[in-house]
Structure formats: C-alpha cells, structure tokens
Write a protein that holds these residues in place. Structure first.
Motif, PDB file in Angstrom:
ATOM      1  N   ARG A  98      37.949  67.106 100.844  1.00 48.93           N
ATOM      2  CA  ARG A  98      38.410  65.805 100.346  1.00 48.93           C
ATOM      3  C   ARG A  98      37.953  64.691 101.288  1.00 48.93           C
ATOM      4  O   ARG A  98      37.573  64.936 102.417  1.00 48.93           O
ATOM      5  CB  ARG A  98      39.943  65.780 100.325  1.00 48.93           C
ATOM      6  CG  ARG A  98      40.554  66.687  99.294  1.00 48.93           C
ATOM      7  CD  ARG A  98      42.053  66.781  99.490  1.00 48.93           C
ATOM      8  NE  ARG A  98      42.715  65.471  99.448  1.00 48.93           N
ATOM      9  CZ  ARG A  98      44.033  65.301  99.538  1.00 48.93           C
ATOM     10  NH1 ARG A  98      44.825  66.357  99.678  1.00 48.93           N
ATOM     11  NH2 ARG A  98      44.559  64.094  99.497  1.00 48.93           N
ATOM     12  N   ASP A 108      38.575  62.053 104.005  1.00 51.04           N
ATOM     13  CA  ASP A 108      39.597  61.836 105.046  1.00 51.04           C
ATOM     14  C   ASP A 108      38.969  61.055 106.202  1.00 51.04           C
ATOM     15  O   ASP A 108      37.745  60.930 106.297  1.00 51.04           O
ATOM     16  CB  ASP A 108      40.155  63.185 105.543  1.00 51.04           C
ATOM     17  CG  ASP A 108      41.471  63.030 106.340  1.00 51.04           C
ATOM     18  OD1 ASP A 108      42.023  61.899 106.388  1.00 51.04           O
ATOM     19  OD2 ASP A 108      41.934  64.042 106.907  1.00 51.04           O
ATOM     20  N   TYR A 109      39.826  60.551 107.064  1.00 50.51           N
ATOM     21  CA  TYR A 109      39.358  59.830 108.240  1.00 50.51           C
ATOM     22  C   TYR A 109      38.819  60.804 109.284  1.00 50.51           C
ATOM     23  O   TYR A 109      39.304  61.935 109.383  1.00 50.51           O
ATOM     24  CB  TYR A 109      40.492  59.024 108.880  1.00 50.51           C
ATOM     25  CG  TYR A 109      41.039  57.944 107.965  1.00 50.51           C
ATOM     26  CD1 TYR A 109      40.366  56.722 107.839  1.00 50.51           C
ATOM     27  CD2 TYR A 109      42.199  58.158 107.229  1.00 50.51           C
ATOM     28  CE1 TYR A 109      40.862  55.733 106.994  1.00 50.51           C
ATOM     29  CE2 TYR A 109      42.691  57.180 106.388  1.00 50.51           C
ATOM     30  CZ  TYR A 109      42.019  55.964 106.268  1.00 50.51           C
ATOM     31  OH  TYR A 109      42.503  54.996 105.422  1.00 50.51           O
ATOM     32  N   LYS A 126      42.443  56.162 112.273  1.00 53.31           N
ATOM     33  CA  LYS A 126      41.920  55.633 111.002  1.00 53.31           C
ATOM     34  C   LYS A 126      40.959  54.461 111.185  1.00 53.31           C
ATOM     35  O   LYS A 126      40.948  53.521 110.413  1.00 53.31           O
ATOM     36  CB  LYS A 126      43.088  55.232 110.088  1.00 53.31           C
ATOM     37  CG  LYS A 126      44.021  56.408 109.777  1.00 53.31           C
ATOM     38  CD  LYS A 126      44.915  56.131 108.609  1.00 53.31           C
ATOM     39  CE  LYS A 126      46.297  55.693 109.048  1.00 53.31           C
ATOM     40  NZ  LYS A 126      47.266  55.653 107.940  1.00 53.31           N
ATOM     41  N   LEU A 136      35.863  56.883 105.867  1.00 51.67           N
ATOM     42  CA  LEU A 136      36.317  58.144 105.266  1.00 51.67           C
ATOM     43  C   LEU A 136      35.094  58.987 104.952  1.00 51.67           C
ATOM     44  O   LEU A 136      34.106  58.478 104.416  1.00 51.67           O
ATOM     45  CB  LEU A 136      37.082  57.852 103.983  1.00 51.67           C
ATOM     46  CG  LEU A 136      38.417  57.123 104.162  1.00 51.67           C
ATOM     47  CD1 LEU A 136      38.755  56.288 102.925  1.00 51.67           C
ATOM     48  CD2 LEU A 136      39.523  58.143 104.424  1.00 51.67           C
ATOM     49  N   THR A 185      38.952  69.288 105.580  1.00 47.81           N
ATOM     50  CA  THR A 185      39.842  68.683 106.561  1.00 47.81           C
ATOM     51  C   THR A 185      41.204  69.363 106.545  1.00 47.81           C
ATOM     52  O   THR A 185      41.644  69.890 105.519  1.00 47.81           O
ATOM     53  CB  THR A 185      40.006  67.166 106.304  1.00 47.81           C
ATOM     54  OG1 THR A 185      40.884  66.610 107.300  1.00 47.81           O
ATOM     55  CG2 THR A 185      40.591  66.899 104.919  1.00 47.81           C
ATOM     56  N   GLY A 205      43.598  67.415 107.655  1.00 51.87           N
ATOM     57  CA  GLY A 205      44.375  66.177 107.775  1.00 51.87           C
ATOM     58  C   GLY A 205      44.116  65.553 109.134  1.00 51.87           C
ATOM     59  O   GLY A 205      44.141  66.236 110.163  1.00 51.87           O
ATOM     60  N   HIS A 206      43.872  64.223 109.147  1.00 48.61           N
ATOM     61  CA  HIS A 206      43.475  63.575 110.406  1.00 48.61           C
ATOM     62  C   HIS A 206      44.602  63.529 111.420  1.00 48.61           C
ATOM     63  O   HIS A 206      44.380  63.170 112.566  1.00 48.61           O
ATOM     64  CB  HIS A 206      42.914  62.173 110.144  1.00 48.61           C
ATOM     65  CG  HIS A 206      43.884  61.267 109.465  1.00 48.61           C
ATOM     66  ND1 HIS A 206      44.008  61.219 108.090  1.00 48.61           N
ATOM     67  CD2 HIS A 206      44.793  60.390 109.955  1.00 48.61           C
ATOM     68  CE1 HIS A 206      44.947  60.349 107.767  1.00 48.61           C
ATOM     69  NE2 HIS A 206      45.449  59.833 108.875  1.00 48.61           N
ATOM     70  N   GLY A 215      38.358  67.884 111.134  1.00 47.52           N
ATOM     71  CA  GLY A 215      37.422  67.714 110.031  1.00 47.52           C
ATOM     72  C   GLY A 215      36.187  68.579 110.189  1.00 47.52           C
ATOM     73  O   GLY A 215      36.175  69.537 110.966  1.00 47.52           O
ATOM     74  N   VAL A 223      46.442  62.919 104.248  1.00 47.25           N
ATOM     75  CA  VAL A 223      45.087  62.654 103.742  1.00 47.25           C
ATOM     76  C   VAL A 223      45.209  61.685 102.569  1.00 47.25           C
ATOM     77  O   VAL A 223      46.000  61.908 101.654  1.00 47.25           O
ATOM     78  CB  VAL A 223      44.403  63.959 103.283  1.00 47.25           C
ATOM     79  CG1 VAL A 223      43.022  63.672 102.713  1.00 47.25           C
ATOM     80  CG2 VAL A 223      44.313  64.943 104.443  1.00 47.25           C
TER      81      VAL A 223
END
Lengths: 450, 450
Positions: free
Chosen positions: B305, B307-308, B313, B317, B322, B324-325, B341, B447
């Motif tokens: 997906r 994500d950062y 952030k 993106l 990922t 999740g950042h 990531g 995310v």
C-alpha cells in the motif's frame, strides 16, 4: 578507461614460493641453541615445530612448491589486486607512478593469513591436532585462528592481557573462527602462574605470552607452536605477494624503481621485496626500502648480532639486527612493528646493502594514512601507514626532480580494528618518540657476546 | 586446481546499469506528495535531490550508462569476486553448488559504496557542495563519507545517538574519510531542537535522524540529501553486482537456479537479483528469494500500500510493502534490516510473484554465519547472514532431494564492525522475536487510506 587496478585471473596465484636463499646463499645463518650457543639442529626445534616446517626453515632451494590444499584456501582472496594510486598521485602533483599491492582484502584483513594458512596445513599433514601461539594487538592471532579453523585444527591463542581487554573485537574475531583465546599471563602454564604470583597486576607483554605459548607446545604431545613473522619459512610463505605483483607490473607495462614495505618482524616487506632481488642482482636499479618506526629503530639504530628472540631467553639465538632482547618500545599504535629484533634474512640483506632501512615517526605516518584514505579510499592499518609515508615522500621527491619513477608498496592491512588509533590522531593525542642513545646502549648491553 | 573463485578482468565492470522498469514497466509507481497525496513531480523532489538523480528515479530505460568518473572509483574494488563455496558445500554434504558474490571487499566493507559513489558523483556534477544523510548502525553513513571524500564534497551525517555512543568506530571511519558526524537529535536543526526539548534523554531514532537530514538539505542552498536504499536510483546503482555475477556464472559454466539476498530497504537484493529478471521473464526457472528478519517482516506480513517512508511523515508516500510507518522493530543486531517499508520496485515484483519473500530468525542466521565463517573464512555482517541462512537451507533441501541446484547469494558485507553481535550470540544473549498479530495490526492502522 585509465587503469586503476590490475587484476590477475583466478589461476594467477603463484604455484611456487620464492626463496631468496637460493640467490643469496650466505644470507642463511644458523640459529644457535639458547643453552649451548652451538648451531641448533632440527632436533632442537622439534619440540615446538613440525619436521616439515623445520625443513623449510633450513631450505636453500630457490623455489618451493605450494601444495594444492594451500592454494585452494589462498584462492579465497588471492590473487590480490595491484592498484595504481592515480588519485593520490594527482593530489601530490607528482610525475611518479604509485602502485600498491592490496593485502587488506584477506578475510583477516592483512597479509598474515598467507603464512597462517600454510602453517596450519603443514601442521595438519604432520599430524598435529592443536597449535599454540601468542598475539599482541591480535592481527597474527586472528590470522592463525582463520587458518586453523579452515583446516579443522584447534588453536590456542595467548593474548597480551591489556590488548585482550582493550581490543575485545580481535578476540571476538578469533572466537568466531573457533579459536580459544586467553588473556596472558594465564593460570594454565607454569610460566604464567609464576608471573602472576610475582606480578599479580601485570598487564602482560608479548614476551610473557611467547613464553606461555612455547611452554604449551613443548609440554603437550598434540600441540606445536606457530610464529607470525621473523622466521625463514614465514617470509617464504609471504612471497606470493611479490610474485603476484611482478606479474601485475608486467601487465601494466611497468617496472618498479622503488619497492617499499613496513617492517616489524620483516615478513610482509620480505614477501613483497624478495622476489625483486634476482632483478637487482642482475643489475636492475631497484631501491628496496624497509620502513620501521622511529620508536623501534631495529635496523637503523640496532646492531647485526646474535640475540634472543624473546625477553625470557627461551628461543634460539638468531643473527639479526637487534636493539637487545630487553628493549621495550613505547606503546605506539603500530603494535605489529614493536619488536626488538628482525628477520635474519632481512637483516642479512640490509647488511649486504641489497635492502635499505628507513624510519619514520608515527604522526607523519598517520598524516600519510589519512591522505591515502581520502584519495584512495582504503583506511590503512597503522603499520601499513609507514610504507605509505615513504611512498609519498619518494613521490614528492620525484615532484622536485621531475623523475617519473615507478613506486610500489605493500598495503599490509586495513585499519578496521584500529580506529581508536585514528581517534587519537584526530584528537592530537599522539606523541612521537626518539630513544636517547643511552637507552639503546643499555638494552644492547644485554645482547650476549657470541 | 578446482575453481574456488571466479575473477573478472579489471575491465569487467559493467558499463551500464540495468533498470528492471525497462522489462516490467508497471513496477514503476508514482510517489505521492505527503500533503496533497497527488503524484509528486520532479519539482516536489527538487529541494532535496539534484535534478539528475530525480530524472534517474523516474527513468524507464532498460539500460543506463555509467559515467566514466564513477567507473574509475568503482575500479578500486570492482569487479568483486564470485566465490564457489566448496568448503561449505562439503560441510553440508550437499550436491548443490553454492556461489556467493563478495561485496565485503569494498573499502567500506559492504555493497553500499556502489550507490554512495554514484550519488556523490551526480551531486557533484549538479553543483552540490555538501550532502546530508542519516545513519543508524553506520554502514550507509560510512559508505557516503567514503564516496563524498573521493569526490571532494562535504558530508554531514546525522547518526542515531545510541549508535553514535555504542559504535564509536563507525564514527571514526567516517571522520577518517573527512565527514562530519553528529549524534542525532542535534541542536543544529529545528527538528532536532524540538525533539530535545520534548525528550531530553532520547537515544534518538532513524526517523528523527531522517527528519534532521532532510531539513538540513531543504534549508541550505549548497546541500542535498542522500538515501542509501529504497529508491529506484539506489537499486539501479546496485545492479553492478548482479551484472558482474551473470558474467561470472557464465565463466563458471553455470546458471543459477536460486538467487538470494537479505532485504532491509531492498537495494542489495535488488542489485543482485534484478539482472536475472529478464531470464526469468523469458521462461528460465529461477527462484529469487529476498530474506527479511522475522522481527521486521515487511514483505511477509505487511501490506502492499501507499505509506510514508519515515515516522515524521515528511517523505513522499511510496507504494510498497509496509508494516506501517509507526512500526518499531525490536533492536536486533541486523540494524540494516530494521525498516518498516520496502523498495517500491522490490514490492512490485513481490506482488507480481517474480520475487519470493522469506523470513528468518536471528539466532538461526548467526548459526549460519558462524558455519560460513568457519568453512569459507569470511565473517559476515549480521544482515548478510540472512542470505546465508536461506542458501544453506536450500542446499540442505538439495541434500534430501539429491538435486544439484546452483544457488547464488549476495554477501552484502563483512562483520568487522559488528563483533559485539557475535559476542552476544556466543554468550547466548540473543533472542528471537515474533510480533503478535495485534501489534502489526495496530501499526497498520496508521497507514493512510490512499
């Protein structure tokens, strides 16, 4: 693209070692028994070395075959590259061509595995199960741990206690290769126990560690002792570097006017320079410079005489340049160059003016090391920086004279395990040291009259 | 002599990088602006990257010329050897042929200089005077210090404070190459000052260091930012390893059935594996395995997906696998693999089933590392040990089935600066860690829905 690196093919490793005794027979001087001071025979060395290595120590053949099993291990990192230091040349503005043979690419990060692998092999075929040795800063100990690991031998390293505590990562490296490492003096040997009783707080010394390692080998049936420099067979094993370099210079269409190496016990320099001796004897004008620290000026301020290899007078007497076996060099960062004596073969060639000895201060060497790191990209071992210093000095001389000399030096190792020395250099904490005449004269007085 | 090592000649360095986007065009997904979440154009990236690298980031040509000036620096250690791991094969009793491409021989000890040198060059020709970056354990920071040093650029490294204190020698290495290194958070940036005010005792984190390095570049006219993995141009620069290996396999008369690399941000694996993608697309049966830690299972347990790239952030993106950042991996010893990531190009190829993702626990990886060190002689970086683990597992599978598969892996670096990790392994102090589903689900909730 201009050539920056001369690679040999994978099968370019030499199949024979070069023995300088074949060309300079009287360079071979007999070791003397430490008790009787008479020439020591193979039987005198048998308690600590296997017969095949003793034979090699006495050998006068010009060429010695390298066994296939050794070649297979050397092939892990050999042939090593010969680099043209074009970025350094440009930074110096010199017309000289500077080349360096890069021994830092070995798995232990120095030239030491060239002999560690050979010694492990010869011990193995002689039926030895376990090898004992000493190490100071840890370069030799880790090289032997590597070599014995690959041949399935046990390895017992007596590491000077202060280094054991201050350089824990060399110890970790030896563990990873499967060696046993103890801080010396230990409670495992008579020598160690005696020293600990007399000096409970001693930081240890190379002399003490040698005594422990030799006792270990002499008192155990399954164990022999190994030394990382000085002896003839060690120098012989190192000649792969010079032999490869000769091929590589030829590929580059060049012939060196100057070959340079740093000198502690003498093996890396000898390995690089000796293969050029026949050319020099045939009349070619090649300057061969061994570089030692100002603070341990064995060849430049010592005498060419019989002396002991260790402080405890356990080893045979060797004819060599010596500052006296009781000489204690200051704690410079080039731990590998702190030795009172010199390889007998190097000493003999210095005595015959085939080899030239020079000395340099450590701060000037670190300056050269940083200039090298920032132009050529490799962070050198403090020991190797002595060779770099002289190579730069020679190149700067060429700048004055306009001569486009070809200068080759051996980069004996990288500095990954010596970064604290660089920290000290950047923090202006290094000192240069020159021994007063009296101090050297005092140590020389302990050299026996033979 | 059986071949243990396949050397390319010095002029065997590839003259072009391979861009997998040329063969898999829809692997190229646009980055999105972190504010608008619309596709980011070159102008959005211009404050932190030079135009020539932004162009390369968006490039879809199959082949990209390597400038002469870059080749001249790569020639310092490239081409790197491809080794046949015959001693490891013998120890395993496997019919498989195991090969490894040895990137540990670079002056910084890893594959990272392949892109550091290229990025330094492109910044230099773009007129940039100074490069900022972040580093955790220090592999990337030291590689960039090396690259910028050789091209005469200033280098500013924000090093996670805890690593700065615990791994002083990586810092010394960067100093030796002339870089400036500060423990992050510093008092030199707004981000740093803000964090220090809020958390005076923070040990720092990669997220914080990225924020500082990006702010440094964005707010100074003379400075751009550099990243050591993840981005397309970084992966592109790493393809020299796979391209050389293809030539070397051909010289050995072999064709790999399996190619393996460890995966943090994805660049070393991509560089080794991508050049084999055309063969796979043409129908050749090649398994390509990217290996990540169990404790940071981005590809195996994350989602594909947008994500950062960072916790703050600040980055665009990216479409990638990922966790999740906000995901914080445990402090395993493979610092280089701790990233939430994944390179978008690696993610796209995993999504298309061209690449297979696997994961391994760190203790099993260290076991493989020690077996490798004791048979092949090279002490690997903890990161690289993930590739070794899977290579050994594949070879053991061949032992069961009797298949003589050809297995190739990338040895991304040596472990000289990671010996404390080996100490922890030998002292039985390592732990394996599996994240509970809830922990991953919680991080995934942050995310953004794009």
């Amino acid at each position: 693209m201009d050539s920056y690196r001369i690679n040999l093919p994978a099968d370019g490793i030499p199949r024979k070692w070069y023995n300088v005794v074949g060309d300079v027979p009287d360079a071979l001087t007999p070791p003397l028994h430490p008790g009787t001071r008479q020439p020591a025979g193979p039987e005198d060395l048998a308690p600590i070395f296997p017969a095949n290595l003793i034979e090699q120590e006495m050998c006068s053949d010009r060429w010695v075959d390298i066994p296939e099993e050794i070649l297979q291990v050397l092939a892990l990192w050999r042939p090593t590259p010969l680099h043209r230091a074009r970025r350094l040349e440009e930074a110096l503005g010199t017309p000289a061509h500077i080349y360096y043979k890069n021994e830092s690419v070995s798995p232990a990060g120095s030239h030491k595995p060239n002999t560690a692998v050979a010694q492990a092999y010869y011990n193995k075929v002689a039926g030895v199960k376990r090898i004992s040795t000493e190490t100071g800063a840890g370069q030799w100990g880790s090289a032997l741990a590597f070599g014995t690991g690959l041949f399935g031998l046990e390895c017992m390293v007596y590491m000077v206690r202060v280094s054991f505590e201050q350089k824990p990562y060399r110890k970790s490296l030896m563990h990873t290769w499967g060696a046993n490492v103890l801080p010396s003096p230990t409670d495992q040997t008579n020598a160690g126990r005696k020293i600990r009783e007399e000096m409970p707080d001693t930081p240890g010394s190379l002399g003490m560690a040698i005594s422990e390692a030799v006792e270990d080998a002499a008192t155990r049936e399954d164990t022999k002792y190994a030394l990382g420099s000085v002896l003839n067979h060690v120098l012989l094993h190192q000649t792969v570097t010079g032999l490869e370099a000769k091929q590589q210079f030829e590929m580059a269409g060049e012939s060196p006017d100057v070959v340079i190496g740093c000198v502690g016990g003498g093996s890396n320099f000898a390995g690089f320079a000796f293969p050029f001796v026949p050319d020099k004897l045939a009349g070619q004008d090649i300057k061969m410079i061994g570089v030692e620290p100002e603070s341990c000026p064995t060849m430049t301020r010592g005498e060419y005489r019989y002396d002991y290899g260790d402080t405890e007078k356990m080893t045979p007497l060797l004819k060599m340049h010596t500052l006296g076996h009781t000489f204690v060099p200051p704690k410079i960062h080039s731990g590998g160059l702190r030795y009172h004596g010199m390889a007998p073969l190097v000493s003999a060639l210095v005595d015959k003016n085939i080899i030239e000895a020079q000395k340099r201060h450590q701060i000037a060497c670190f300056e050269a090391a940083v200039q090298f790191a920032r132009t050529e990209g490799i962070v050198p071992a403090p020991e190797s920086s002595h060779a770099i210093r002289v190579a730069i000095d020679e190149a700067l001389e060429c700048k004055k004279t306009g001569e486009p000399k070809v200068i080759g030096f051996l980069l004996s190792g990288h500095g990954h395990f010596d970064m604290s020395a660089y920290d000290a250099f950047f923090a202006d904490k290094l000192e240069d040291y020159v021994y007063p005449e009296e101090a050297i004269a005092k140590a020389m007085k302990t050299v026996p009259n033979v």
